[in-house]
Motif scaffolding. Structure first.
Motif, short mmCIF file in Angstrom:
data_model
loop_
_atom_site.label_atom_id
_atom_site.label_comp_id
_atom_site.label_asym_id
_atom_site.label_seq_id
_atom_site.Cartn_x
_atom_site.Cartn_y
_atom_site.Cartn_z
N GLU A 42 16.90 -76.91 39.77
CA GLU A 42 16.02 -78.03 39.41
C GLU A 42 14.90 -77.59 38.46
OE1 GLU A 42 15.03 -76.68 43.66
OE2 GLU A 42 16.85 -77.23 42.60
N ASP A 43 14.46 -76.32 38.60
CA ASP A 43 13.47 -75.79 37.66
C ASP A 43 14.07 -75.67 36.26
OD1 ASP A 43 11.67 -75.43 39.81
OD2 ASP A 43 12.40 -73.40 40.17
N LEU A 44 15.30 -75.24 36.20
CA LEU A 44 15.97 -75.10 34.91
C LEU A 44 16.21 -76.45 34.24
CD1 LEU A 44 18.48 -72.26 35.84
CD2 LEU A 44 16.38 -72.07 34.49
N ARG A 45 16.47 -77.48 35.04
CA ARG A 45 16.61 -78.84 34.49
C ARG A 45 15.29 -79.31 33.88
NH1 ARG A 45 20.19 -79.29 38.76
NH2 ARG A 45 18.67 -80.05 40.25
N MET A 46 14.19 -79.03 34.56
CA MET A 46 12.87 -79.40 34.04
C MET A 46 12.58 -78.64 32.75
SD MET A 46 9.52 -78.07 33.82
CE MET A 46 9.56 -76.80 35.05
N ILE A 47 12.91 -77.36 32.70
CA ILE A 47 12.69 -76.56 31.50
C ILE A 47 13.54 -77.11 30.35
CG2 ILE A 47 13.22 -74.28 30.52
CD1 ILE A 47 12.06 -73.13 33.18
N GLU A 48 14.74 -77.51 30.65
CA GLU A 48 15.60 -78.12 29.62
C GLU A 48 14.97 -79.41 29.09
OE1 GLU A 48 19.92 -80.22 29.65
OE2 GLU A 48 19.82 -78.21 30.56
N TRP A 49 14.39 -80.20 30.00
CA TRP A 49 13.73 -81.44 29.59
C TRP A 49 12.55 -81.12 28.67
CZ3 TRP A 49 8.90 -83.42 29.68
CH2 TRP A 49 8.78 -84.76 29.31
N VAL A 50 11.73 -80.14 29.06
CA VAL A 50 10.58 -79.75 28.23
C VAL A 50 11.05 -79.36 26.84
CG1 VAL A 50 8.76 -78.00 27.92
CG2 VAL A 50 9.07 -79.10 30.15
N LEU A 134 -0.38 -80.75 32.49
CA LEU A 134 -0.57 -80.20 33.83
C LEU A 134 0.77 -80.31 34.54
CD1 LEU A 134 -2.31 -79.26 36.29
CD2 LEU A 134 -2.75 -81.70 36.72
N LEU A 135 1.30 -79.18 34.98
CA LEU A 135 2.54 -79.15 35.75
C LEU A 135 2.18 -78.90 37.20
CD1 LEU A 135 5.82 -77.39 34.84
CD2 LEU A 135 4.78 -76.95 37.06
N VAL A 136 2.68 -79.76 38.10
CA VAL A 136 2.40 -79.62 39.53
C VAL A 136 3.73 -79.55 40.26
CG1 VAL A 136 1.28 -80.64 41.55
CG2 VAL A 136 0.29 -80.99 39.27
N THR A 137 3.96 -78.44 40.95
CA THR A 137 5.18 -78.36 41.76
C THR A 137 4.94 -79.08 43.08
OG1 THR A 137 4.58 -76.22 42.71
CG2 THR A 137 5.94 -76.18 40.72
N ILE A 138 5.99 -79.69 43.58
CA ILE A 138 5.90 -80.42 44.84
C ILE A 138 6.57 -79.59 45.93
CG2 ILE A 138 6.47 -82.59 46.01
CD1 ILE A 138 4.54 -82.81 43.55
N THR A 165 -0.95 -88.98 32.39
CA THR A 165 0.24 -89.82 32.37
C THR A 165 1.43 -88.96 32.80
OG1 THR A 165 -0.62 -91.10 30.52
CG2 THR A 165 1.75 -91.25 30.92
N VAL A 166 2.21 -89.45 33.74
CA VAL A 166 3.42 -88.73 34.15
C VAL A 166 4.43 -88.80 33.01
CG1 VAL A 166 5.34 -88.64 35.78
CG2 VAL A 166 3.06 -89.27 36.59
N VAL A 167 4.88 -87.64 32.55
CA VAL A 167 5.90 -87.61 31.50
C VAL A 167 7.23 -87.08 32.04
CG1 VAL A 167 4.30 -87.50 29.56
CG2 VAL A 167 5.13 -85.37 30.61
N TYR A 168 7.18 -86.41 33.17
CA TYR A 168 8.39 -85.90 33.82
C TYR A 168 8.17 -85.91 35.31
CZ TYR A 168 12.28 -82.93 35.20
OH TYR A 168 13.42 -82.45 35.81
N GLU A 169 9.17 -86.41 36.04
CA GLU A 169 9.06 -86.44 37.50
C GLU A 169 10.41 -86.14 38.11
OE1 GLU A 169 7.29 -89.27 41.07
OE2 GLU A 169 7.38 -90.05 39.02
N SER A 170 10.41 -85.22 39.04
CA SER A 170 11.61 -84.94 39.83
C SER A 170 11.16 -84.74 41.27
CB SER A 170 12.34 -83.70 39.30
OG SER A 170 11.62 -82.52 39.62
#
Length: 180
Positions: A42-50, A134-138, A165-170
């Protein structure tokens, strides 16, 4: 030619068994540490999105809830894999900050405890940090630590703030764009 005495043979057996047990234990601990310092899918998916959605060379604050960022895979790999700048990544600074390294480390620990956007604003102002995201891990639901509570609270605070503003959410990470 002398023969090994029975007492000595037992000592050798105990030493061999002890060494074998030690190496098995050390390998297990090392394997556990490696698993816990690797990026998850899931971290790699977020990095791909970025990489697909954000311009390069933006400045990020990474709130991951890990005080020792040198063993935090997100802190370590995010800048390298995204071509973004992470102010909160400590790796490499031991060579450039010299005697200020431990002071900066203490500041990064304080940042990881920020539980709302007022804390982030105060921290970034105190340290003269301008940032774009700002990146916040849940944390997982079963994580009841103080740092996990801070992360959850920070996510709620940033969602409610007009400055973010939320630009990415998982399920495990939120990325907020910061509006100055």
């Amino acid at each position: 030619m002398s023969r090994i005495q029975p007492c000595s043979w037992r000592k050798v057996q105990a030493l061999v068994f002890g060494a074998f047990f030690y190496f098995i234990l050390a390998a297990s601990i090392s394997d556990f540490q490696l698993v816990n310092t690797s990026l998850k899918p899931e971290d790699l998916r977020m990095i791909e999105w970025v990489n697909s959605n954000l311009e390069e060379n933006k400045t990020f604050l990474l709130s991951t809830g890990r005080e020792f960022s040198m063993s935090d895979p997100m802190q370590e790999w995010f800048p390298a894999l995204t071509k973004q700048h992470s102010v909160t990544t400590l790796q490499g600074l031991e060579w450039t900050l010299n005697e200020l390294f431990f002071l900066w480390y203490e500041e990064l620990v304080a940042f990881q405890h920020c539980a709302d956007v007022n804390c982030v604003t105060g921290w970034s102002g105190k340290n003269k940090i301008n940032y774009d995201y700002l990146l916040v891990t849940i944390p997982t639901r079963d994580d009841e630590s103080d740092l996990a509570d801070s992360l959850r609270s920070l996510a709620i605070s940033a969602k409610a703030s007009p400055s973010y503003t939320v630009v990415y959410e998982s399920e495990n990470v939120l990325i907020f764009e910061f509006h100055r």
